[in-house]
Motif scaffolding. Structure first.
Motif, mmCIF file in Angstrom:
data_model
loop_
_atom_site.group_PDB
_atom_site.id
_atom_site.type_symbol
_atom_site.label_atom_id
_atom_site.label_comp_id
_atom_site.label_asym_id
_atom_site.label_seq_id
_atom_site.Cartn_x
_atom_site.Cartn_y
_atom_site.Cartn_z
ATOM 1 N N PHE A 69 0.919 -1.093 -0.070
ATOM 2 C CA PHE A 69 -0.042 -0.103 0.102
ATOM 3 C C PHE A 69 0.995 1.354 0.012
ATOM 4 O O PHE A 69 0.384 2.320 -0.036
ATOM 5 N N ASP A 70 2.198 0.952 -0.014
ATOM 6 C CA ASP A 70 2.940 2.169 -0.019
ATOM 7 C C ASP A 70 3.374 2.799 -1.472
ATOM 8 O O ASP A 70 4.225 2.749 -2.158
ATOM 9 N N VAL A 71 2.081 3.569 -1.859
ATOM 10 C CA VAL A 71 2.213 4.139 -3.095
ATOM 11 C C VAL A 71 2.975 5.307 -3.211
ATOM 12 O O VAL A 71 3.208 6.068 -2.506
ATOM 13 N N GLY A 72 4.091 5.233 -3.962
ATOM 14 C CA GLY A 72 4.988 6.131 -4.301
ATOM 15 C C GLY A 72 6.403 5.755 -3.670
ATOM 16 O O GLY A 72 7.557 6.340 -4.285
ATOM 17 N N LEU A 73 6.374 4.770 -2.961
ATOM 18 C CA LEU A 73 7.482 4.317 -2.322
ATOM 19 C C LEU A 73 7.598 2.745 -2.161
ATOM 20 O O LEU A 73 7.621 2.061 -1.121
ATOM 21 N N ALA A 85 -3.906 8.534 -5.285
ATOM 22 C CA ALA A 85 -4.713 7.648 -6.303
ATOM 23 C C ALA A 85 -5.334 6.470 -5.733
ATOM 24 O O ALA A 85 -6.194 6.026 -6.454
ATOM 25 N N LEU A 86 -5.289 6.434 -4.630
ATOM 26 C CA LEU A 86 -6.173 5.280 -3.811
ATOM 27 C C LEU A 86 -7.382 5.948 -3.258
ATOM 28 O O LEU A 86 -7.370 7.004 -2.735
ATOM 29 N N THR A 87 -8.545 5.194 -3.620
ATOM 30 C CA THR A 87 -10.049 5.664 -2.821
ATOM 31 C C THR A 87 -10.434 4.249 -2.191
ATOM 32 O O THR A 87 -10.108 3.085 -2.518
ATOM 33 N N ILE A 88 -11.196 4.575 -1.319
ATOM 34 C CA ILE A 88 -11.983 3.424 -0.479
ATOM 35 C C ILE A 88 -12.694 2.578 -1.664
ATOM 36 O O ILE A 88 -12.522 1.363 -1.382
ATOM 37 N N GLU A 89 -13.564 3.058 -2.187
ATOM 38 C CA GLU A 89 -14.317 2.585 -3.586
ATOM 39 C C GLU A 89 -13.443 1.933 -4.140
ATOM 40 O O GLU A 89 -13.516 0.532 -4.610
ATOM 41 N N GLY A 90 -12.295 2.323 -4.663
ATOM 42 C CA GLY A 90 -11.441 1.607 -5.661
ATOM 43 C C GLY A 90 -10.710 0.185 -5.044
ATOM 44 O O GLY A 90 -10.539 -0.740 -5.438
ATOM 45 N N VAL A 91 -10.268 0.602 -3.680
ATOM 46 C CA VAL A 91 -9.647 -0.706 -2.942
ATOM 47 C C VAL A 91 -10.398 -1.717 -2.659
ATOM 48 O O VAL A 91 -10.262 -2.800 -2.659
ATOM 49 N N ALA A 92 -11.891 -1.110 -2.273
ATOM 50 C CA ALA A 92 -13.005 -2.150 -1.841
ATOM 51 C C ALA A 92 -12.994 -3.199 -3.253
ATOM 52 O O ALA A 92 -13.460 -4.137 -3.120
ATOM 53 N N ARG A 93 -13.133 -2.560 -4.455
ATOM 54 C CA ARG A 93 -13.222 -3.133 -5.632
ATOM 55 C C ARG A 93 -12.030 -4.242 -5.842
ATOM 56 O O ARG A 93 -12.402 -5.445 -6.030
ATOM 57 N N VAL A 94 -11.028 -3.784 -5.291
ATOM 58 C CA VAL A 94 -9.764 -4.866 -5.479
ATOM 59 C C VAL A 94 -10.052 -5.933 -4.525
ATOM 60 O O VAL A 94 -9.798 -7.064 -4.973
ATOM 61 N N ILE A 95 -10.085 -5.449 -3.323
ATOM 62 C CA ILE A 95 -10.324 -6.496 -2.267
ATOM 63 C C ILE A 95 -11.495 -7.653 -2.665
ATOM 64 O O ILE A 95 -11.469 -8.640 -2.487
ATOM 65 N N GLY A 103 3.436 6.186 8.859
ATOM 66 C CA GLY A 103 2.491 7.130 9.322
ATOM 67 C C GLY A 103 1.150 7.088 9.326
ATOM 68 O O GLY A 103 0.768 5.691 9.534
ATOM 69 N N ILE A 104 0.228 7.992 9.608
ATOM 70 C CA ILE A 104 -1.233 7.698 9.828
ATOM 71 C C ILE A 104 -2.020 8.543 8.779
ATOM 72 O O ILE A 104 -3.220 8.872 9.113
ATOM 73 N N GLU A 105 -1.381 8.752 7.676
ATOM 74 C CA GLU A 105 -2.234 9.493 6.497
ATOM 75 C C GLU A 105 -2.894 8.539 5.422
ATOM 76 O O GLU A 105 -2.861 7.336 5.986
ATOM 77 N N LYS A 106 -3.406 8.931 4.266
ATOM 78 C CA LYS A 106 -4.402 8.209 3.627
ATOM 79 C C LYS A 106 -3.897 6.782 3.208
ATOM 80 O O LYS A 106 -4.905 5.836 3.515
ATOM 81 N N GLY A 107 -2.483 6.558 2.861
ATOM 82 C CA GLY A 107 -2.170 5.195 2.548
ATOM 83 C C GLY A 107 -2.274 4.521 3.648
ATOM 84 O O GLY A 107 -2.799 3.272 3.734
#
Lengths: 109, 269
Positions: free
Chosen positions: B39-43, B96-106, B124-128
């Protein structure tokens, strides 16, 4: 622990217990902060400001605790008044006067 | 029934990716169809630890945006049957990640009969990080015996209890597990490092395992091999024990005591 360490007092090595004590205080404090509603810190600040209008107290004079018992929430306020406010009439009087002046100044602006 | 497990910590550098790689590999080795998602988008780094960095074509963001199919995106591990890696994007950012998008993947993964979905959270405690823990049924909180890591773990536990899907839907809470990594029993014995008991006391969640500080962790990440596959190493064995406990077996904890020193070492050590 070689033979040379027998001469050491052994006290300077116990940093882990310091770490634990610090964390215990900090984590307990942060948990109360996050269990309450979002407005609790602001409510605390506002109450403190009101008290400061009348009594000269420090920022740590007020502790606010929110506890849930069965179906009701109990908001407990603990205000520590400075000692001279009770024993010394004069200083209490001057605190009141200063508070009054501050209020007037605030009203004027 | 698919189980979704997030590996999280709040603080960076405590061993989340190392743990995700080993937990996923361990579960797959026991015969469960397992996918590990970075889930570490960008890194992106899970691909390096798993040793599949040259096989990445599509990534999680492509999948979320429906630019690639699940089949195209999943990388099948070459060593272990049943193990798949879903890499993060290296060029995009966390938005680039959204709850709806990740829900679809899961949802797609669940329909593909995966037994376990392991979510490797960013620090961290941010969006990712919030996205990684949102769908979790269970959480492995990775903690070093060190003040800032313990504090951040407590913070992330608070977020699990208030911002996960299970908490928002008023379902049974996320099952929490504590995994202590980089443990050095010799320093604990000398009073220089928080002990297992100290950390369990402070965080008050069940202990899944203790991973001792071990040179094989670096050796394995250098080679792109999950440390659980190094069965000779203490760290590998400790991860293997953790898998047994995760699957419900009661196993005594190992690697908690400092090795006994010989007479010479005791005199001159």
């Amino acid at each position: 622990m070689g033979i040379f360490s027998f001469f050491k007092t052994g006290k300077e090595d116990q940093s882990a217990s310091i770490a634990k004590d610090r964390l215990q205080v900090l984590i307990a404090h942060e948990r109360t902060g996050r269990s309450g509603p979002d407005y609790l810190p602001m409510l605390k600040q506002d109450i403190l400001d009101v008290i400061k209008k009348y009594v000269a107290v420090g920022d740590d004079a007020l502790s606010v605790q929110l506890e849930s018992q069965d179906n009701c929430d109990v908001l407990e306020l603990n205000i520590t008044l400075p000692e001279e406010a009770e024993s010394d009439e004069e200083s209490a009087e001057s605190a009141r006067r200063r508070a009054m002046e501050r209020r007037q100044a605030a009203n004027a602006t | 029934m698919t189980k979704t497990i997030v590996v999280t910590s709040g603080k960076g550098g405590v061993g989340k990716t190392t743990t995700s790689a080993s937990i996923a590999t361990g579960l797959a080795k026991r015969g469960f169809k397992t996918v590990v998602i970075d889930f570490d988008v960008g890194l992106r780094n899970l691909d390096l630890i798993m040793g599949c960095e040259r096989r990445v074509v599509y990534d999680l963001v492509n999948l979320v945006n429906q630019e690639a199919s699940l089949h195209q995106t999943l990388i099948k591990d070459k060593r272990i049957e049943n193990l798949y890696i879903l890499p993060a994007s290296q060029t995009r950012d966390k938005d680039a990640l959204t709850i709806e998008g990740v829900a679809r993947v899961i949802h797609k993964l669940k329909k593909s009969d995966f037994d376990y979905i392991i979510c490797d959270s960013p620090a961290g405690i941010e969006k990712g990080a919030k996205m990684a823990l949102y769908f979790a049924d269970e959480a492995i909180v990775t903690t070093n015996p060190e003040v800032s890591s313990v504090r951040d773990s407590d913070r992330i536990l608070g977020i699990l209890q208030s911002e996960s899907k299970r908490s928002k839907m008023n379902e049974e809470p996320v099952k929490e597990h504590l995994l202590i990594t980089r443990y050095n029993p010799a320093r604990v014995k000398d009073g220089q490092m928080l002990s297992v008991d100290d950390i369990v006391d402070l965080l008050a969640i069940p202990l899944l395992g203790i991973i001792p500080e071990s040179p094989s962790v670096l050796d394995c990440s250098n080679a792109g091999k999950p440390v659980i596959l190094d069965e000779e190493s203490e760290a590998g064995q400790a991860y293997s024990d953790a898998i047994d406990r995760l699957l419900g077996e009661a196993k005594p904890h190992r690697f908690m005591d400092a090795p006994k020193k010989g007479l010479l070492a005791r005199l001159f050590g």
